[in-house]
Write a protein that holds these residues in place. Sequence first.
Motif, mmCIF file in Angstrom:
data_model
loop_
_atom_site.group_PDB
_atom_site.id
_atom_site.type_symbol
_atom_site.label_atom_id
_atom_site.label_comp_id
_atom_site.label_asym_id
_atom_site.label_seq_id
_atom_site.Cartn_x
_atom_site.Cartn_y
_atom_site.Cartn_z
ATOM 1 N N UNK A 183 0.817 -1.216 0.000
ATOM 2 C CA UNK A 183 0.000 0.000 0.000
ATOM 3 C C UNK A 183 0.851 1.266 0.000
ATOM 4 N N UNK A 184 1.999 1.219 0.636
ATOM 5 C CA UNK A 184 2.777 2.444 0.821
ATOM 6 C C UNK A 184 4.012 2.528 -0.070
ATOM 7 N N UNK A 185 4.355 1.447 -0.750
ATOM 8 C CA UNK A 185 5.618 1.380 -1.488
ATOM 9 C C UNK A 185 5.821 2.560 -2.435
ATOM 10 N N UNK A 186 4.861 2.818 -3.306
ATOM 11 C CA UNK A 186 5.042 3.873 -4.306
ATOM 12 C C UNK A 186 5.091 5.255 -3.671
ATOM 13 N N UNK A 187 4.348 5.450 -2.588
ATOM 14 C CA UNK A 187 4.353 6.737 -1.894
ATOM 15 C C UNK A 187 5.687 6.952 -1.191
ATOM 16 N N UNK A 193 9.812 12.073 -0.408
ATOM 17 C CA UNK A 193 9.509 11.342 0.818
ATOM 18 C C UNK A 193 10.717 10.569 1.333
ATOM 19 N N UNK A 194 11.520 10.028 0.444
ATOM 20 C CA UNK A 194 12.708 9.290 0.866
ATOM 21 C C UNK A 194 13.716 10.191 1.563
ATOM 22 N N UNK A 195 13.603 11.501 1.349
ATOM 23 C CA UNK A 195 14.508 12.446 2.003
ATOM 24 C C UNK A 195 14.082 12.765 3.430
ATOM 25 N N UNK A 254 1.132 9.165 5.106
ATOM 26 C CA UNK A 254 1.915 8.752 3.953
ATOM 27 C C UNK A 254 2.201 7.246 3.954
ATOM 28 N N UNK A 255 1.919 6.594 5.073
ATOM 29 C CA UNK A 255 2.245 5.165 5.161
ATOM 30 C C UNK A 255 1.205 4.362 5.931
ATOM 31 N N UNK A 256 0.071 4.991 6.252
ATOM 32 C CA UNK A 256 -0.869 4.248 7.095
ATOM 33 C C UNK A 256 -1.593 3.172 6.308
ATOM 34 N N UNK A 257 -2.262 3.507 5.261
ATOM 35 C CA UNK A 257 -2.846 2.536 4.333
ATOM 36 C C UNK A 257 -3.475 3.309 3.183
ATOM 37 N N UNK A 344 -3.059 9.862 -2.323
ATOM 38 C CA UNK A 344 -1.632 10.081 -2.123
ATOM 39 C C UNK A 344 -0.804 9.218 -3.069
ATOM 40 N N UNK A 345 -1.420 8.198 -3.647
ATOM 41 C CA UNK A 345 -0.710 7.373 -4.611
ATOM 42 C C UNK A 345 -0.273 8.220 -5.812
ATOM 43 N N UNK A 346 0.907 7.964 -6.345
ATOM 44 C CA UNK A 346 1.456 8.841 -7.406
ATOM 45 C C UNK A 346 0.913 8.538 -8.799
#
Length: 379
Positions: A183-187, A193-195, A254-257, A344-346
């Motif tokens: 669910x959160x991988x692409x976000x 976000x990785x920063x 950003x990572x809940x679901x 939030x998905x890209x």
Amino acid sequence: MVSQLHVKIGPQFYSYSAGAIDLIPELLPQHGAKRVLVIHGTKSWAKAQPYLAALFEAPGLTVTTEAYHGECSFAEGERLAAIVRERQADFILGVGGGKLCDLTLYTAHLTGLPFGLVPTLASNCAPWTPLAVMYKDNGLAEGKTVHIRRQAAFVLMDPALILDSPVNYFIAGIADTLAKWYESELILEEPENRAEPMISMARYAALMCKDQLLKEAPTAVADMRAGQATPAFRHITEIVVAIAGTVGGFGDKYARNTLAHAIHDALSAYVPELHRFLHGEKVAYGIFLQLACEQRWSTIDALIPFYQQFHLPLSLTQMGVWPLAPATLTQVCELANSFSKVHLLPFPVSAASIQAAMETLERYISHNRLVQPVSTAKM
């Protein structure tokens, strides 16, 4: 840059070990507790009571109990809050599964009291997360989640108690936890976000969920069936309850679901025939639905053997509810699309794209795989 990131990592104190539940009388004075209300289930309560002897025998504590009515609903929360006030309780202890843990959190929210949790199974991360998924009293989903800005004073688990729970709930918990990554991988992998340090922690936790489950879950389930609290069983239990909860704790919205849980909520709201399936079982289907929206068919292919090993549903056809009535299908897709987290998905998401993915997934599974209807008795 991320905005309004609310980090709620977990309970104030956590222990997963033999005898951990005996710590309750030691922990309660730290929260000024003298009158404890224990909220509990039915079958799980019969198994949990022997582990609570230290609580009921502790001097200086008044302990009363109340069985909940089976759903985490607004009405049930109000009923229990009234009982809390009537008995002048100053601490709430929840003993049971995921809905019971959510209901305890919600009741504590209504009354402003501290609370602790003793999970009796590992079916999801409810003991760890600062939110309550709300249902109607008839078991259908409200389509609403109550987010609360505080968490449990403590979460205590004993491996022997978890080992004594139904295996199908453990498998459902594995499926629910697997969703944390997909669910959160692409976000989480978006460059901005990785920063971010906190979101990076969420990504590490989500990746642990996926990697460890695919590696150790088969052994953990086999060990549970054999009644053995092995390292693999303990590892997967903690990942299902604690590490999965940490994903949303660090990453917040950003990572809940996202879509896997959104479609779970929508199906639970409008398709009562699915009520016989556990939360994690419906989320397992939701993972495939999200991957279908992303057109990641090779990832679905790679996961199918894992799903089949645990009799997890690959499609709504396999769950016995497809095709949905047109009006119901529209309601399900519109409700799923209404959740802001989905967007939030890209990539663009709409009710129409969700419906298209559902229809394509049913065709893909039916045309490419020989699948038997899933029976909850197998799980």
